[in-house]
Design a protein around this motif. Structure first.
Motif, mmCIF file in Angstrom:
data_model
loop_
_atom_site.group_PDB
_atom_site.id
_atom_site.type_symbol
_atom_site.label_atom_id
_atom_site.label_comp_id
_atom_site.label_asym_id
_atom_site.label_seq_id
_atom_site.Cartn_x
_atom_site.Cartn_y
_atom_site.Cartn_z
ATOM 1 N N HIS A 105 0.837 1.606 -47.462
ATOM 2 C CA HIS A 105 0.618 2.866 -48.013
ATOM 3 C C HIS A 105 1.600 3.954 -46.849
ATOM 4 N N GLU A 106 1.066 3.723 -45.830
ATOM 5 C CA GLU A 106 1.916 4.545 -44.716
ATOM 6 C C GLU A 106 3.258 4.254 -44.538
ATOM 7 N N ARG A 107 3.862 3.028 -44.705
ATOM 8 C CA ARG A 107 4.967 2.744 -44.560
ATOM 9 C C ARG A 107 5.785 3.784 -45.575
ATOM 10 N N LEU A 108 5.194 3.499 -46.921
ATOM 11 C CA LEU A 108 5.991 4.089 -48.025
ATOM 12 C C LEU A 108 5.898 5.629 -47.943
ATOM 13 N N LEU A 109 4.873 6.221 -47.537
ATOM 14 C CA LEU A 109 4.974 7.606 -47.267
ATOM 15 C C LEU A 109 5.897 8.194 -46.378
ATOM 16 N N VAL A 110 6.246 7.509 -45.555
ATOM 17 C CA VAL A 110 7.439 7.931 -44.330
ATOM 18 C C VAL A 110 8.911 7.590 -45.150
ATOM 19 N N THR A 111 9.070 6.994 -46.292
ATOM 20 C CA THR A 111 10.418 6.800 -46.753
ATOM 21 C C THR A 111 10.575 8.045 -47.505
ATOM 22 N N PRO A 112 11.884 8.102 -48.207
ATOM 23 C CA PRO A 112 12.176 9.191 -48.982
ATOM 24 C C PRO A 112 11.701 9.341 -50.359
ATOM 25 N N LEU A 113 10.870 8.345 -50.798
ATOM 26 C CA LEU A 113 10.092 8.190 -52.159
ATOM 27 C C LEU A 113 9.554 9.448 -52.301
ATOM 28 N N ALA A 114 9.700 10.083 -53.446
ATOM 29 C CA ALA A 114 9.057 11.303 -53.938
ATOM 30 C C ALA A 114 7.782 11.086 -53.890
ATOM 31 N N ARG A 115 6.600 11.793 -53.519
ATOM 32 C CA ARG A 115 5.285 11.220 -53.614
ATOM 33 C C ARG A 115 4.558 11.454 -54.523
ATOM 34 N N SER A 116 4.979 12.343 -55.574
ATOM 35 C CA SER A 116 4.453 12.382 -56.978
ATOM 36 C C SER A 116 4.698 11.066 -57.762
ATOM 37 N N ALA A 117 6.127 10.429 -57.392
ATOM 38 C CA ALA A 117 6.541 9.282 -57.985
ATOM 39 C C ALA A 117 5.800 8.238 -57.511
ATOM 40 N N GLN A 118 5.258 8.212 -56.439
ATOM 41 C CA GLN A 118 4.401 7.070 -55.769
ATOM 42 C C GLN A 118 3.135 6.861 -56.673
ATOM 43 N N LEU A 119 2.687 8.183 -56.944
ATOM 44 C CA LEU A 119 1.425 8.330 -57.700
ATOM 45 C C LEU A 119 1.552 7.558 -59.149
ATOM 46 N N ALA A 253 -3.374 14.190 -68.042
ATOM 47 C CA ALA A 253 -2.202 13.866 -67.083
ATOM 48 C C ALA A 253 -1.966 15.092 -66.141
ATOM 49 N N ALA A 254 -1.990 16.041 -66.495
ATOM 50 C CA ALA A 254 -1.611 17.259 -65.856
ATOM 51 C C ALA A 254 -2.518 17.485 -64.634
ATOM 52 N N LEU A 255 -3.932 17.485 -65.049
ATOM 53 C CA LEU A 255 -4.929 17.572 -63.939
ATOM 54 C C LEU A 255 -4.777 16.245 -62.942
ATOM 55 N N GLY A 256 -4.545 15.191 -63.427
ATOM 56 C CA GLY A 256 -4.360 13.837 -62.654
ATOM 57 C C GLY A 256 -3.217 14.046 -61.775
ATOM 58 N N LEU A 257 -2.267 14.616 -62.108
ATOM 59 C CA LEU A 257 -0.930 14.770 -61.175
ATOM 60 C C LEU A 257 -0.915 16.012 -60.215
ATOM 61 N N VAL A 258 -1.682 17.192 -60.711
ATOM 62 C CA VAL A 258 -1.823 18.158 -59.661
ATOM 63 C C VAL A 258 -2.864 17.683 -58.596
ATOM 64 N N VAL A 259 -4.086 17.073 -59.184
ATOM 65 C CA VAL A 259 -5.163 16.767 -58.139
ATOM 66 C C VAL A 259 -4.402 15.568 -57.230
ATOM 67 N N GLY A 260 -3.649 14.753 -57.647
ATOM 68 C CA GLY A 260 -3.046 13.564 -56.986
ATOM 69 C C GLY A 260 -2.244 14.115 -56.094
ATOM 70 N N VAL A 261 -1.309 14.813 -56.451
ATOM 71 C CA VAL A 261 -0.423 15.215 -55.521
ATOM 72 C C VAL A 261 -0.932 16.122 -54.121
ATOM 73 N N ARG A 262 -1.982 17.117 -54.855
ATOM 74 C CA ARG A 262 -2.572 17.868 -53.844
ATOM 75 C C ARG A 262 -3.375 16.774 -52.648
ATOM 76 N N THR A 263 -4.277 16.037 -53.319
ATOM 77 C CA THR A 263 -4.918 15.140 -52.354
ATOM 78 C C THR A 263 -4.190 14.177 -51.442
ATOM 79 N N LEU A 264 -2.850 13.893 -51.896
ATOM 80 C CA LEU A 264 -1.866 13.052 -51.217
ATOM 81 C C LEU A 264 -1.290 13.885 -50.183
ATOM 82 N N SER A 265 -0.811 15.194 -50.215
ATOM 83 C CA SER A 265 -0.163 16.052 -49.250
ATOM 84 C C SER A 265 -1.339 16.469 -48.506
#
Ligand SMILES: Nc1ncnc2c1ncn2[C@@H]1O[C@H](COP(=O)(O)OP(=O)(O)OP(=O)(O)O)[C@@H](O)[C@H]1O
Ligand SMILES: [Mg+2]
Lengths: 269, 331
Positions: A105-119, A253-265
């Protein structure tokens, strides 16, 4: 050796890939091991059928008369599909937990992949087999007098997918939030799953339940999704029930994305 | 390529605040290969995680590959490569699939990504393992795959967190050969951590020693060894009564200082051990001192660390058993 020529042309990737491309790549990366294992594919597809085969006849016998509309399968099959979605996508975080411990997971976080796209890619990985399972369930049930509205089925699957990505994203966020104690993931997931399930009228009609249950169910977004699926399968495409279901799925879906991206960052803070 | 000012990271754990990194100022020029050395828990990984945008600093700033880690993390991520301390390849995946995905992530099309994957597998001695599941690889094979993943896009700046841990000598050599070649071909800048002192010594033109979240030394390996440790000689006398004479003899060789007697031995720093030793032996014989053991030693980076902190970077327990007086300093 081809090394110099190829590496010369390696792009520095100064421009971002498309977000959809990223999400698709994450999803296919996750799906590949599953697809390479035919046993798990077959097993996964058959699971809801087993459930349906064992539970359906019992249901027909016990509550057949109380089911709204009277047609047990038309009432029950959409419920099973929502349940499959819920079970499937709510475990999105489990795989992530493992990859967080190893370092993938850490490896993918350092790549240019959009984080919300990973989610979304990871949620989509759990959703893809659910769509396949759902189609199979519908097909298998056709000879048993199950005759859903074709367009309704299609719309129903889209609704499920939107809802599923939301649940998957929430599951992803949960995994990140509890990454220090992974047992918490299952504790929370299981604790939430069953009340949501029962209070959605998915398996047993809520109409026969006590008043407080019906009130609680009104606050359960899942309930609106289940009702909408039933309406869609019945061909009642332009009803208020469907609209409410769409709102519930979109909000999830909206809640999931907002919470997900926020938790991730926040986790990289 | 890298410039940090006062980079600091505190973790709040249940047991209180952990000061993992306490204000690191580091500058790395393009094309440099810098090795970061330090004991377990020194803050090496935490520093790299900040520089690779995996964790935000508590205070301080850093420019990495021309972008600010806090304000433009996306730009930093596009320009760097990272091989973490853990295993970067997903365990359920096949080795080659992970390499191809990584290539596509960095903008290669599938065909080029497959070619690049094949090329890296050959270079890192992973031939024949392409379709093997990552969980079925040996620890060393997995580590080589991790490194390959970091090299897929031939980044201009590469971070390697203990890349060679778990590799056998042959594969360590292969790994370095590959990294050094890439570095020459692409003018790649490399920041790595390692626990292998000989490796840091041989590979890096610059060694940064970190202890307890601070940089305690930063120079070329040669300069560090020369200024902080120096060559040493050790001679043991057959008769303890001769030790004072032997100490005088050793003190007389060129560049001798820090002459000390411990047990039946005299030890001292000298300018050049290989030439100092014969001189000392001849002089001792002339004065009638019978020497039963003699040793000349050139410094290692461990000696550098020892002289900086009073602790050994090798196993601390072993160091204590060898040199009780240094253990006191550490305690
Ligand atoms: N997430 C965290 N929460 C709390 N403390 C942490 C966390 N990560 C690291 N630490 C602490 O910060 C300090 C520095 O850790 P770090 O991993 O940077 O050390 P290191 O130099 O890489 O060590 P090693 O050689 O063992 O890899 C240690 O004391 C560690 O326990
Ligand atoms: Mg470390």
């Amino acid at each position: 050796m081809t090394a110099p020529t190829l590496t010369e042309t390696l792009p520095a990737r100064e421009t971002a890939r498309s977000w959809w491309g990223d999400a698709w790549l994450v999803m296919t990366r996750e799906l590949t091991p599953t697809l390479r294992d035919p046993f798990s594919v077959v097993f996964g597809l058959v699971q809801p059928l087993v459930f349906l085969g064992l539970f359906g006849p019992l249901l027909a016998g016990s509550v057949g008369a109380t089911v709204p509309g009277g047609d047990v399968w038309a009432w029950f099959v959409p419920g099973i599909l929502v349940m499959t979605t819920l079970f499937g996508t709510s475990t999105t975080g489990a795989n992530l937990l493992f990859e967080m411990q190893t370092g993938a997971h850490e490896r993918l976080l350092v790549t240019p992949l959009a984080r919300s796209a990973q989610l979304v890619g990871r949620a989509g990985k759990e959703m893809a087999p659910v769509v396949a399972q759902s189609l199979l369930v519908v097909l298998v049930m056709l000879p048993f007098g199950f005759a859903p509205h074709p367009l309704g089925v299609l719309a129903g699957l889209v609704l499920l997918a939107v809802f599923g990505v939301g649940v998957g994203s929430l599951s992803y966020a949960l995994a990140i939030a509890v990454r220090q104690q992974d047992w918490m993931f299952w504790a929370v997931q299981q604790t939430l799953l069953f009340p949501l399930l029962i209070l959605s009228g998915m398996l047993l009609p809520l109409e026969t339940g006590p008043r407080w249950m019906q009130v609680a169910a009104d606050a359960n977004p899942l309930r609106y999704v289940v009702d909408a699926e039933r309406a869609l399968f019945a061909g009642d495409l332009a009803s208020a029930t469907v609209a409410w279901g769409a709102v519930a799925a979109a909000l999830t879906a909206a809640l999931g994305l907002v919470v997900g991206v926020r938790t991730l960052s926040r986790s990289t803070r | 390529m890298i410039r940090t000012t006062g980079l600091t990271k505190d973790f709040t754990a249940k047991s209180g605040t952990v000061h993992a990194v306490r204000g690191i100022d580091l500058e790395v020029a393009p094309g440099e290969l810098v090795a970061v050395l330090g004991p377990n828990g020194a803050g090496k990984t935490t520093t790299i995680r900040m520089l690779t945008t995996l964790t935000a600093p508590t205070s301080g700033t850093a420019q990495v590959a021309g972008a600010d880690i806090a304000r433009e993390p996306g730009t930093v991520r596009r320009r760097i490569g990272y091989v973490g301390q853990g295993n970067g390849a997903g365990h359920a995946q096949r080795a080659v699939d992970e390499l191809v995905v990584q290539g596509v992530v960095y903008g290669l099309d599938r065909r080029d990504a497959r070619r690049r994957a094949a090329e890296l597998m050959t270079q890192l001695d992973l031939d024949g393992l392409a379709t093997r599941k990552v969980s079925d690889l040996s620890g060393g094979q997995r580590r080589r795959l991790d490194v390959a993943l970091g090299l897929v896009h031939a980044p201009r700046l590469l971070f390697l967190d203990e890349p060679s841990t778990g590799l056998d000598p042959h594969n360590r050599a292969n790994l370095w050969e590959h990294v050094l070649r890439l570095r020459q071909e692409h003018d790649m800048t490399v920041l790595l951590t390692t626990h292998y002192l000989d490796e840091a010594d041989a590979m890096a033109e610059r060694v940064v020693v970190v202890d307890d979240g601070r940089v305690i030394a930063d120079d070329t390996a040669t300069a560090l060894k020369h200024t902080l440790a120096g060559d040493r000689v050790r001679l043991a006398a057959a008769d303890p009564a001769d030790l004072p004479v032997l100490a005088a003899v050793v003190g007389g060789v060129p560049g001798a200082r820090d002459v000390a007697v411990a047990g039946d031995e005299v030890e001292a720093r000298v300018a050049d051990a290989p030439t100092a030793l014969p001189v000392a032996l001849a002089e001792a014989a002339a004065r009638g001192v019978r020497v039963v053991r003699a040793e000349g030693r050139q410094p290692t980076l461990d000696d550098v660390f020892l002289s900086l902190t009073g602790r050994s970077l090798r196993e601390e327990g072993a160091a204590r058993a060898e040199a009780p007086e240094t253990a006191e300093v550490a305690a």
